[in-house]
Write an enzyme that holds these catalytic residues in place. Structure first.
Site, PDB file in Angstrom:
ATOM      1  CE1 TYR A 162       0.262   2.020   4.208  1.00 17.38           C
ATOM      2  CE2 TYR A 162       0.764  -0.301   4.576  1.00 17.38           C
ATOM      3  CZ  TYR A 162       0.788   1.018   4.999  1.00 17.38           C
ATOM      4  OH  TYR A 162       1.351   1.339   6.212  1.00 17.38           O
ATOM      5  CB  CYS A 163       1.549   4.046  -1.681  1.00 10.52           C
ATOM      6  SG  CYS A 163       0.409   3.967  -3.072  1.00 10.52           S
ATOM      7  NE  ARG A 164       2.805  10.245  -0.740  1.00 11.85           N
ATOM      8  CZ  ARG A 164       3.709   9.908  -1.656  1.00 11.85           C
ATOM      9  NH1 ARG A 164       3.319   9.285  -2.755  1.00 11.85           N
ATOM     10  NH2 ARG A 164       4.980  10.175  -1.467  1.00 11.85           N
ATOM     11  CB  CYS A 168      -0.808   6.202  -3.946  1.00 10.76           C
ATOM     12  SG  CYS A 168       0.994   6.239  -3.849  1.00 10.76           S
ATOM     13  CB  SER A 171       0.436   0.338  -3.940  1.00  8.82           C
ATOM     14  OG  SER A 171      -0.688   0.915  -4.585  1.00  8.82           O
TER      15      SER A 171
END
Length: 214
Positions: A162-164, A168, A171
Site C-alpha cells: 500500500y501507499c498513500r 497512489c 503500490s
C-alpha cells in the site's frame, strides 16, 4: 465556495493536506515530506489555517498541524475521485499494460480479515518520513526505490502493498515488480486515511523487520 476553491487550488497545499490526512504533523515533518522549505511550508499552512482548513497547536518548540473541523477528508476524497474520472485515458493505458490479475486489489476489510489470520506480509512503499509519521500497524517500510534490493528477503506469497491513498500509483508499481520476480502480491485499495476511517489504530515511528526474512 470560490474562496475555498481558491485556497485549495494550489498543488503544494494539496500535498500538505494529503499528508495531514494521515495524522497530526509538525511543520518540520511536513516540510520534509512535501520537499518544501520550512518557510514556504509555514506560509502555506497559515493560508490553510485562515481558511479554517487546518488547525494548529504548540507542543514545546514545535507547532503541530492537523486537518480542520468538518468533512475535509471527504472533500479531498471527492477531488481525488473527480481527478480519477478525468484520467480515464490513463486507466485505459494501465489496463493494456497490466494483465487483470496483476492489478488485483484487496479492500481494507479484506486486509483486516487476513491480518487476523496472520496470512499476509504487509509492506508500506512510501518514503521513510511518511511511514514514521503514520502507518498501518504491523506494516514493514520498504520504499519503492528500495524494493528491488530487498525482494529476495520477501516470502513467495501473501504480500500486500500500500501507499498513500486509493489513487497512489506506487503500490501498483510495487506489485508489478514483485510479480515479475515470481512473487504473489496484491495492492491495497487505500492507505492510512482509509484504514483510520474504520476506527482501527494507527502506528507511528519505525518498525524493524525480523533478522531472518520478513
Amino acid at each position: 465556495m470560490a474562496d475555498i476553491a481558491k485556497t485549495l487550488g494550489n498543488p503544494q497545499r494539496l500535498v500538505l493536506l494529503g499528508h495531514m490526512a494521515q495524522g497530526e504533523l509538525a511543520v518540520e515533518q511536513l516540510a520534509e515530506m512535501a520537499q518544501l522549505s520550512i518557510a514556504n511550508t509555514s506560509q502555506h499552512l497559515q493560508t490553510l489555517k485562515r481558511a479554517g482548513l487546518v488547525s494548529a497547536r504548540r507542543q514545546g518548540k514545535h507547532m503541530l498541524y492537523q486537518l480542520g473541523n468538518g468533512p475535509l477528508a471527504e472533500v479531498l476524497a471527492a477531488m481525488r475521485n473527480y481527478a480519477e474520472f478525468q484520467r480515464h485515458a490513463l486507466h485505459q493505458t494501465l489496463s493494456q499494460d497490466f494483465q487483470p490479475q496483476q492489478l488485483e486489489a484487496i479492500t481494507i476489510a479484506e486486509l483486516q480479515r487476513r491480518m487476523r489470520e496472520q496470512a499476509i506480509t504487509l509492506i508500506d512503499v512510501r518514503p521513510e518520513a511518511e511511514f514514521a509519521a503514520a502507518h498501518i500497524p504491523g506494516a514493514l517500510n520498504i520504499p519503492l526505490t528500495s524494493l528491488q534490493a530487498q525482494i529476495q528477503q520477501l516470502p513467495q506469497q501473501g504480500i500486500v502493498a500500500y501507499c498513500r491513498d486509493p489513487y497512489c500509483i506506487s503500490s501498483t508499481h510495487a506489485v508489478e515488480l514483485l510479480l515479475t520476480h515470481g512473487l504473489q502480491a496484491q495492492r491495497l485499495i487505500g492507505g492510512v486515511p482509509e484504514w483510520a476511517k474504520t476506527g482501527m489504530p494507527v502506528a507511528h515511528g519505525q518498525e524493524k523487520a525480523p533478522q531472518e526474512g520478513l
